[in-house]
Design a protein around this motif. Structure first.
Motif, PDB file in Angstrom:
ATOM      1  N   GLU A   1       0.721  -1.260  -0.054  1.00  0.00           N
ATOM      2  CA  GLU A   1      -0.007  -0.024   0.072  1.00  0.00           C
ATOM      3  C   GLU A   1       0.830   1.263   0.070  1.00  0.00           C
ATOM      4  OE1 GLU A   1      -3.271   2.297   2.661  1.00  0.00           O
ATOM      5  OE2 GLU A   1      -2.975   0.062   3.029  1.00  0.00           O
ATOM      6  N   LEU A   2       1.933   1.312   0.831  1.00  0.00           N
ATOM      7  CA  LEU A   2       2.678   2.284   0.964  1.00  0.00           C
ATOM      8  C   LEU A   2       3.360   2.529  -0.573  1.00  0.00           C
ATOM      9  CD1 LEU A   2       4.125   4.533   2.782  1.00  0.00           C
ATOM     10  CD2 LEU A   2       5.900   2.741   3.411  1.00  0.00           C
ATOM     11  N   ALA A   3       4.133   1.457  -1.215  1.00  0.00           N
ATOM     12  CA  ALA A   3       4.437   1.872  -2.392  1.00  0.00           C
ATOM     13  C   ALA A   3       3.484   2.424  -3.486  1.00  0.00           C
ATOM     14  CB  ALA A   3       4.976   0.310  -2.685  1.00  0.00           C
ATOM     15  N   SER A   4       2.363   1.842  -3.543  1.00  0.00           N
ATOM     16  CA  SER A   4       1.402   2.208  -4.275  1.00  0.00           C
ATOM     17  C   SER A   4       0.987   3.859  -4.412  1.00  0.00           C
ATOM     18  CB  SER A   4      -0.001   1.461  -4.225  1.00  0.00           C
ATOM     19  OG  SER A   4      -0.637   1.835  -3.077  1.00  0.00           O
ATOM     20  N   LYS A   5       1.538   4.413  -3.035  1.00  0.00           N
ATOM     21  CA  LYS A   5       1.088   5.868  -2.763  1.00  0.00           C
ATOM     22  C   LYS A   5       2.027   6.746  -3.296  1.00  0.00           C
ATOM     23  CE  LYS A   5      -1.956   5.108   1.424  1.00  0.00           C
ATOM     24  NZ  LYS A   5      -1.706   5.602   2.702  1.00  0.00           N
ATOM     25  N   TYR A   6       3.260   6.323  -3.363  1.00  0.00           N
ATOM     26  CA  TYR A   6       4.348   7.229  -3.551  1.00  0.00           C
ATOM     27  C   TYR A   6       4.492   7.799  -4.977  1.00  0.00           C
ATOM     28  CZ  TYR A   6       7.870   6.736   0.220  1.00  0.00           C
ATOM     29  OH  TYR A   6       8.510   6.594   1.306  1.00  0.00           O
ATOM     30  N   PRO A   7       3.998   7.121  -6.181  1.00  0.00           N
ATOM     31  CA  PRO A   7       3.880   7.875  -7.294  1.00  0.00           C
ATOM     32  C   PRO A   7       3.068   9.097  -7.538  1.00  0.00           C
ATOM     33  CG  PRO A   7       3.901   5.511  -7.841  1.00  0.00           C
ATOM     34  CD  PRO A   7       3.652   5.556  -6.399  1.00  0.00           C
ATOM     35  N   SER A   8       1.745   8.799  -7.040  1.00  0.00           N
ATOM     36  CA  SER A   8       0.926  10.094  -7.063  1.00  0.00           C
ATOM     37  C   SER A   8       1.464  11.099  -6.126  1.00  0.00           C
ATOM     38  CB  SER A   8      -0.370   9.719  -6.750  1.00  0.00           C
ATOM     39  OG  SER A   8      -0.622   9.175  -5.434  1.00  0.00           O
TER      40      SER A   8
ATOM     41  N   LEU B   1       4.711  11.963  -5.412  1.00  0.00           N
ATOM     42  CA  LEU B   1       5.693  12.709  -5.958  1.00  0.00           C
ATOM     43  C   LEU B   1       5.071  13.371  -6.935  1.00  0.00           C
ATOM     44  CD1 LEU B   1       8.281   9.651  -6.149  1.00  0.00           C
ATOM     45  CD2 LEU B   1       8.463  11.902  -4.502  1.00  0.00           C
ATOM     46  N   LEU B   2       4.092  13.099  -7.779  1.00  0.00           N
ATOM     47  CA  LEU B   2       3.626  14.023  -8.806  1.00  0.00           C
ATOM     48  C   LEU B   2       2.811  15.053  -8.517  1.00  0.00           C
ATOM     49  CD1 LEU B   2       3.180  13.893 -11.925  1.00  0.00           C
ATOM     50  CD2 LEU B   2       1.067  12.726 -11.896  1.00  0.00           C
ATOM     51  N   ASP B   3       2.013  14.918  -7.444  1.00  0.00           N
ATOM     52  CA  ASP B   3       1.095  15.839  -6.811  1.00  0.00           C
ATOM     53  C   ASP B   3       1.992  16.923  -6.111  1.00  0.00           C
ATOM     54  OD1 ASP B   3      -0.938  14.672  -7.725  1.00  0.00           O
ATOM     55  OD2 ASP B   3      -1.423  13.931  -5.746  1.00  0.00           O
ATOM     56  N   ARG B   4       3.300  16.545  -5.773  1.00  0.00           N
ATOM     57  CA  ARG B   4       4.008  17.698  -5.144  1.00  0.00           C
ATOM     58  C   ARG B   4       5.497  18.196  -5.986  1.00  0.00           C
ATOM     59  NH1 ARG B   4       0.899  14.756  -2.091  1.00  0.00           N
ATOM     60  NH2 ARG B   4       0.037  15.584  -0.217  1.00  0.00           N
ATOM     61  N   ALA B   5       5.356  17.794  -7.152  1.00  0.00           N
ATOM     62  CA  ALA B   5       6.610  18.076  -7.919  1.00  0.00           C
ATOM     63  C   ALA B   5       6.983  19.618  -7.618  1.00  0.00           C
ATOM     64  CB  ALA B   5       6.261  17.720  -9.307  1.00  0.00           C
ATOM     65  N   ASP B   6       5.883  20.425  -7.662  1.00  0.00           N
ATOM     66  CA  ASP B   6       6.269  21.841  -7.287  1.00  0.00           C
ATOM     67  C   ASP B   6       6.734  22.319  -6.133  1.00  0.00           C
ATOM     68  OD1 ASP B   6       3.741  21.340  -6.469  1.00  0.00           O
ATOM     69  OD2 ASP B   6       2.983  23.653  -7.036  1.00  0.00           O
ATOM     70  N   VAL B   7       6.710  21.640  -5.173  1.00  0.00           N
ATOM     71  CA  VAL B   7       7.179  21.776  -3.711  1.00  0.00           C
ATOM     72  C   VAL B   7       8.205  21.109  -3.302  1.00  0.00           C
ATOM     73  CG1 VAL B   7       4.757  22.885  -3.064  1.00  0.00           C
ATOM     74  CG2 VAL B   7       5.471  20.671  -2.591  1.00  0.00           C
ATOM     75  N   LEU B   8       8.533  20.083  -3.812  1.00  0.00           N
ATOM     76  CA  LEU B   8       9.661  19.280  -3.232  1.00  0.00           C
ATOM     77  C   LEU B   8      10.948  19.677  -4.100  1.00  0.00           C
ATOM     78  CD1 LEU B   8       8.180  15.770  -3.652  1.00  0.00           C
ATOM     79  CD2 LEU B   8       8.429  16.917  -1.334  1.00  0.00           C
ATOM     80  N   THR B   9      11.967  19.651  -3.356  1.00  0.00           N
ATOM     81  CA  THR B   9      13.186  20.026  -3.884  1.00  0.00           C
ATOM     82  C   THR B   9      13.750  18.870  -4.559  1.00  0.00           C
ATOM     83  OG1 THR B   9      14.571  19.137  -1.917  1.00  0.00           O
ATOM     84  CG2 THR B   9      13.646  21.291  -1.822  1.00  0.00           C
ATOM     85  N   PRO B  10      14.728  19.070  -5.343  1.00  0.00           N
ATOM     86  CA  PRO B  10      15.571  17.975  -6.060  1.00  0.00           C
ATOM     87  C   PRO B  10      16.085  16.768  -5.025  1.00  0.00           C
ATOM     88  CG  PRO B  10      15.884  19.689  -7.278  1.00  0.00           C
ATOM     89  CD  PRO B  10      15.205  20.209  -5.890  1.00  0.00           C
ATOM     90  N   ASP B  11      16.548  17.131  -4.031  1.00  0.00           N
ATOM     91  CA  ASP B  11      17.015  16.247  -2.947  1.00  0.00           C
ATOM     92  C   ASP B  11      15.923  15.486  -2.158  1.00  0.00           C
ATOM     93  OD1 ASP B  11      19.653  16.935  -3.277  1.00  0.00           O
ATOM     94  OD2 ASP B  11      19.779  18.285  -1.554  1.00  0.00           O
ATOM     95  N   GLN B  12      14.746  16.083  -2.109  1.00  0.00           N
ATOM     96  CA  GLN B  12      13.694  15.526  -1.670  1.00  0.00           C
ATOM     97  C   GLN B  12      13.118  14.378  -2.221  1.00  0.00           C
ATOM     98  OE1 GLN B  12      11.554  18.868  -0.637  1.00  0.00           O
ATOM     99  NE2 GLN B  12      11.501  18.422   1.533  1.00  0.00           N
ATOM    100  N   VAL B  13      13.069  14.580  -3.781  1.00  0.00           N
ATOM    101  CA  VAL B  13      12.506  13.546  -4.886  1.00  0.00           C
ATOM    102  C   VAL B  13      13.475  12.699  -4.939  1.00  0.00           C
ATOM    103  CG1 VAL B  13      12.135  13.483  -7.268  1.00  0.00           C
ATOM    104  CG2 VAL B  13      11.376  15.503  -6.174  1.00  0.00           C
TER     105      VAL B  13
END
Length: 114
Positions: A15-22, A24-36
């Motif tokens: 379940e946790l693995a299934s949540k990551y892609p969305s 990362l996509l939903d927060r692409a504008d607020v996450l730093t490259p290091d966080q990504v």
């Protein structure tokens, strides 16, 4: 060892693995490259853990433990991804983890790569 068995831990990790892609996509504008980078590394480890469980026999305790230690080296997953998952996950008690999770925008900064 029972806590890390496939019977207990496999479903929450899937379940946790299934949540990551969305996430990362939903927060692409607020996450730093290091966080990504950190969160992608966490996802890679979690996916390897799921595959370890899915192999016949569910993987050895030492294999599971090694992957969990690698996951923890990246810090806790984003608290938003842990909502609704079983408590007692390996990130409980870590700064930014579910027992001490910060809320809102500050929660994004919990990746230890930073």
């Amino acid at each position: 060892q029972h806590f890390l068995s496939k019977d207990v831990f496999w479903e929450p990790m899937k379940e946790l693995a299934s949540k990551y892609p969305s996430y990362l996509l939903d927060r692409a504008d607020v996450l730093t490259p290091d966080q990504v980078s950190c969160y992608r590394s966490q996802l890679d480890c979690i996916q390897r853990l799921v595959l370890t469980y899915e192999r016949s026999g569910g993987g050895s305790f030492s294999e599971v433990l090694a992957v969990l230690q690698e996951i923890q080296s990246y810090g806790p997953p984003p608290p938003e991804l842990l909502d609704g998952l079983s408590s007692g996950l390996p990130w409980d008690g870590l700064e930014g983890g579910p027992t001490g999770a910060s809320q809102g925008k500050g929660a994004v900064g919990s990746c230890s790569v930073m």
